[in-house]
Design an enzyme around this catalytic site. Structure first.
Site, PDB file in Angstrom:
ATOM      1  N   GLU A  33      -3.386  24.601  11.529  1.00 27.82           N
ATOM      2  CA  GLU A  33      -4.670  25.224  11.199  1.00 27.82           C
ATOM      3  C   GLU A  33      -4.384  26.647  10.727  1.00 27.82           C
ATOM      4  OE1 GLU A  33      -9.047  26.167  13.216  1.00 27.82           O
ATOM      5  OE2 GLU A  33      -7.472  25.201  14.398  1.00 27.82           O
ATOM      6  N   ARG A 257       4.269  19.422  24.693  1.00 27.67           N
ATOM      7  CA  ARG A 257       4.335  20.685  23.964  1.00 27.67           C
ATOM      8  C   ARG A 257       5.414  21.569  24.584  1.00 27.67           C
ATOM      9  NH1 ARG A 257      -0.869  24.250  24.629  1.00 27.67           N
ATOM     10  NH2 ARG A 257       0.593  25.816  23.874  1.00 27.67           N
ATOM     11  N   LYS A 267      -2.109  30.444  20.483  1.00 27.65           N
ATOM     12  CA  LYS A 267      -2.413  31.203  19.266  1.00 27.65           C
ATOM     13  C   LYS A 267      -3.603  32.137  19.497  1.00 27.65           C
ATOM     14  CE  LYS A 267      -2.250  28.728  15.482  1.00 27.65           C
ATOM     15  NZ  LYS A 267      -2.719  27.895  14.332  1.00 27.65           N
TER      16      LYS A 267
END
Length: 547
Positions: A33, A257, A267
């Site tokens: 993104e 992850r 983020k």
């Protein structure tokens, strides 16, 4: 016994699919993104997706998930592309979820026509209350029974900009009593009157990620859509959309992850650090962003090696940052050019060396690398050495300089300390030493034997520079276990600036991207802040793990 590396669970799935003829080749995608800079967790995903395609002769698309115009920017797009290429990978196609906006809209219309989507006028609070809880079913609202014709009309009006942000959404019509709360009529389109960085003002309704994700995969015929574990609950919706739209059946697979000690991989929280000026932007060398690590001097090869070593797991774990630093050291030891830089200078005067004279001393660039060659170090009467390489009253087994004690200058001569000169406060300001002409490195006929070797720089030829010593950004080992503000755990000593160090003149030729080992001091890289007359170096990592 075989040395062949065992397959991870995703490789096992791919090999089984190929063997069964399910796919002739594979296609993966990396879907960032564009609302921030990529971090080390993304590096793991990049290495996995692109690595699988390379291993099995497939392809990887770079597809930007640009479905939220409020947070996205072309700056992020360009940086992400640079990061992927810097890591050593090249995508098959550069694509954007926004490329599919017309098709995604038609997919939504198809669901409406099948009675599987409806326009809901409820407020966000009302929808949250209607959703129920994990132990209690949700409740249907009055808008759920709208006719297909009314839903088509309202959805068209939403597209035409006739309704305000937040006034209406389009929801999938699944089951408000579903055990998976994400399947309780999830929102698939919302209204946002915002300028999009690629489509401009063409659209004022945008698909939710859960709707755009699977359909974009299907359009591109992605065979193995690889996500992190938090998307496990979303897989059911991913499959529901594909099945009910009757489109290419891409499949989603989840892996753990990356969680690493003394590091924050969010983020959103990294953006907070940037916006509150707690770091010097996304590229701050303390940040776990790929840009920050590149500026700090981490080689791309070391990040790929790190991602390979940690592997692909099904369950979350916490990786020790020391493993990353080991990979960086291992790479830099083989490739970094050796240079001499004095951080805390103490003047040495060679009293029996001719004033005004200088000569060149050959010194190895890197004994670990073939054909690295040598460079010439100027030697003169006055030198700089590290202040802690001298001790007036040394303990036993102290092999550096002390009154009456000898030491070898790296690639130079053996010198003996005769006298320490002090100021009025009793601080040592300079050392008077003698050298032994027959002790020159590589041509030593002096017969002298010393155990200590120190680095040095000719004062006459020294180049002033600034050195930035970076350390871990956070003090807490497991930043995922904190229950207070993550900013409370910032390391106040994560950056130490040494504005006045002395470097050997060869570093005037330093280039961005080249790596250096400052002898006995660590690995360093030239910083972009450098300019004519002012060299700035960042410490990449210490010579050894002192933690």
């Amino acid at each position: 016994m075989s040395d062949e590396k065992s397959l991870n669970f995703i490789e096992e799935i791919i090999e089984a699919d190929l063997a069964a003829g399910k796919h002739k080749t594979i296609a993966t995608r990396f879907p960032p993104e564009p609302n921030g800079y990529l971090h080390l967790g993304h590096a793991k995903s990049i290495c996995l997706n692109f690595g699988l395609a390379l291993k099995y002769g497939g392809k990887t698309n770079l597809r930007f998930d640009d479905t939220n115009p409020v947070t996205e920017d072309t700056e992020y797009v360009e940086n992400i592309k640079h990061d992927v290429q810097w890591l050593g990978f090249q995508w098959a196609e550069e694509l954007y979820a926004s490329d599919y906006f017309p098709q995604l809209y038609e997919f939504a219309v198809k669901l409406i026509n099948k009675g599987l989507a409806y326009v809901d006028d409820s407020t966000s609070d009302e929808m949250a209350a209607q959703k129920g809880t994990p132990t209690h079913s949700g409740t249907n609202n009055k808008y759920r029974d709208r006719t297909v014709e009314e839903n088509l009309r309202l959805f068209t009006e939403m597209k035409e900009g006739k309704h305000a942000d937040g006034s209406k959404v389009l929801r999938a019509k699944i089951d408000m009593a579903h055990i998976n709360m994400l399947m309780r009529d999830p929102v698939i389109y919302r209204i946002k009157h915002a300028h999009h960085h690629r489509t401009g003002d063409t659209w004022c309704i945008y698909p939710m990620y859960d709707f755009a994700h699977g359909q974009s995969d299907s359009i591109e015929q992605i065979t193995h859509s690889i996500c992190t574990l938090e998307f496990v609950p979303h897989r059911e919706l991913y499959n529901w959309c594909i099945e009910n739209l009757e489109i290419y059946p891409s499949k989603q697979y989840e892996f753990a992850r990356l969680n690493m000690t003394y590091t924050m991989m969010s983020k959103r929280k990294l953006l907070q650090l940037v916006e509150e000026n707690l770091v010097n932007g996304w590229e701050d060398p303390r940040m776990p962003t790929i840009s920050g690590m590149r500026r700090r001097g981490y080689p791309a090869e070391s990040l790929r090696e790190f991602c390979d070593k940690i592997g692909v797991a099904k369950r979350d774990n916490l990786i020790d940052i020391s493993l990353l630093e080991f990979c960086v050291r291992d790479q830099l030891n083989k490739s970094a050019l050796r240079r001499m830089v004095v951080f805390d200078p103490l003047k040495v005067i060679i009293t029996n060396y001719e004033e005004g004279k200088s000569e060149l001393m050959p010194s190895e660039n890197n004994t670990e690398a073939e054909n690295a060659g040598v460079r010439q170090m100027p030697f003169s009467r006055e030198l700089w050495i590290e202040r802690d390489d001298f001790m007036e009253n040394p303990p036993k087994k102290y092999f550096r300089l002390a009154p009456g004690q000898m030491v070898r200058l790296k690639s130079g001569f053996i010198i003996k300390c005769d006298e320490a000169i002090k100021d009025s406060m009793g601080n040592v300001t300079e050392l008077h030493c003698t050298y032994f002409p027959e002790s020159r490195s590589g041509h030593d006929t002096s017969g002298l034997h010393v155990k200590g070797v120190i680095h040095w720089v000719s004062a006459q030829h020294a180049v002033p520079a600034e050195v930035r010593l970076y350390d871990r950004l956070f003090l807490r080992e497991d930043m995922n276990s904190i229950d207070d503000d993550f900013k409370n755990h910032l390391n106040p000593n994560s950056l130490q600036v040494l504005p006045n160090v002395y470097a050997e003149p060869e570093l005037l030729n330093a280039k961005l991207g080249e790596h250096y080992q400052f002898l006995r001091m660590g690995y360093f890289v030239l910083d972009p802040d450098s300019e004519d007359g002012k060299l700035v170096f960042n410490r990449t990592v210490t010579l050894r793990d002192s933690k």
